[in-house]
Design an enzyme around this catalytic site. Structure first.
Site, PDB file in Angstrom:
ATOM      1  N   SER A 124       0.833  -1.201   0.000  1.00  0.00           N
ATOM      2  CA  SER A 124       0.000   0.000   0.000  1.00  0.00           C
ATOM      3  C   SER A 124       0.874   1.261   0.000  1.00  0.00           C
ATOM      4  CB  SER A 124      -0.961  -0.035   1.194  1.00  0.00           C
ATOM      5  OG  SER A 124      -1.883   1.019   1.142  1.00  0.00           O
ATOM      6  N   HIS A 166      -4.010  -0.474  -4.225  1.00  0.00           N
ATOM      7  CA  HIS A 166      -5.466  -0.689  -4.066  1.00  0.00           C
ATOM      8  C   HIS A 166      -6.147  -0.325  -5.388  1.00  0.00           C
ATOM      9  CE1 HIS A 166      -4.992  -1.075   0.306  1.00  0.00           C
ATOM     10  NE2 HIS A 166      -4.282   0.042   0.286  1.00  0.00           N
ATOM     11  N   GLU A 193      -4.978  -5.232  -4.814  1.00  0.00           N
ATOM     12  CA  GLU A 193      -4.724  -5.788  -3.493  1.00  0.00           C
ATOM     13  C   GLU A 193      -4.295  -7.255  -3.583  1.00  0.00           C
ATOM     14  OE1 GLU A 193      -8.281  -5.054  -1.273  1.00  0.00           O
ATOM     15  OE2 GLU A 193      -7.936  -2.890  -1.166  1.00  0.00           O
TER      16      GLU A 193
END
Length: 268
Positions: A124, A166, A193
């Site tokens: 992330s 994401h 993800e």
């Protein structure tokens, strides 16, 4: 060989295929991993990842628990990075790590470790912070719009590629298109993800995990009005190329060509 392993976030810890690949590339049972938890505000983030990496067979895994720029000058942190075989950066807010270590010996040590072959991974925010140019903030949406993403200096581990994370889950195609329209020389890599884009020598990208990696290639852009649009207006861009690649697929950064494995038929 240099290796970056950005992960799109929300990796599966019950079936940790992506994290297992990181441990394997860091040396497997000989892996010595250091974790930068600074992007996260959760107290146990670094320790939790250390426990996971030890469970996956790493010889050692340590979280570097500092939170201020002043603390980042500790020589013990430098020695930990200098002896590591793998570096992992947690998720959270990507601005927190550069603001703590930018311009310090610790930032230099990370770059030197990467250049001598230490794999650098992050999930992330830990993925977004890797390039020289990073997406610091932004909005979702499939249409590129003026100002929908803000850019800031990252760690500088690659000057060719920018990562977003994401990606499909948060509908981030528009902001990556906006960045590439503004700077067609960069290669945009959007990572879903529980998925990783493994970059070797800044020349090849291999996909691992359960999702996809979306590559936005602006090298053949014919025209765009990105420089003229104001007040959040929609941006036009023509000639951009998009590749959607899944596990086992690869991409040549130099030739801008993708390779999708052929179907292998089984004998009865």
């Amino acid at each position: 060989m240099t290796t970056l392993m950005p992960i799109g976030g929300n990796e599966n810890h019950k079936k940790p295929v992506v994290l297992q690949e990181f441990v394997r590339r860091a040396g497997g049972e000989n892996a010595e991993i250091v974790i930068f938890p600074q992007p996260s505000v959760l107290r146990n983030t670094g320790r939790d990842y250390a426990a996971i990496f030890l469970e996956l067979g790493a010889r050692s895994a340590h979280s570097l628990e500092f939170r201020s720029r002043a603390e980042s000058f500790d020589d013990n942190l430098l020695r930990a990075v200098q002896s590591a075989s793998g570096i992992f950066i947690s998720g959270g807010a990507q601005m927190r790590l550069p603001s703590a270590i930018g311009g310090t010996p610790l930032e230099t040590a990370i770059l030197e470790a990467y250049q001598r072959g230490v794999i650098v991974s992050g999930t992330s925010a830990g993925a977004a912070v890797m390039p020289k140019v990073m997406i610091a903030y932004g909005k979702g949406g499939a249409t590129p719009r003026e100002g929908m993403a803000q850019f800031a200096p990252g760690l500088g581990l690659t000057e060719k590629i920018v990562f977003d994370q994401h990606f499909r889950q948060r509908d981030r195609l528009g902001r990556l298109l906006y960045l590439i329209a503004a700077h067609p020389g960069l290669l945009g890599v959007g990572i879903d993800e529980n998925t990783a884009a493994i970059v070797e020598d800044e020349s090849s990208i291999t996909v691992a995990g359960t999702g996809a990696v979306t590559i936005v290639d602006g090298s053949e852009i014919e025209s765009t009005n990105v420089a003229e649009i104001e007040n959040g207006g929609a941006v036009a861009v023509s000639g951009v190329r998009i590749h959607v690649l899944t596990s086992g697929c690869s991409f040549d950064v130099n030739t801008r060509k993708a390779k999708i494995p052929e179907l292998q038929l089984l004998n009865e």
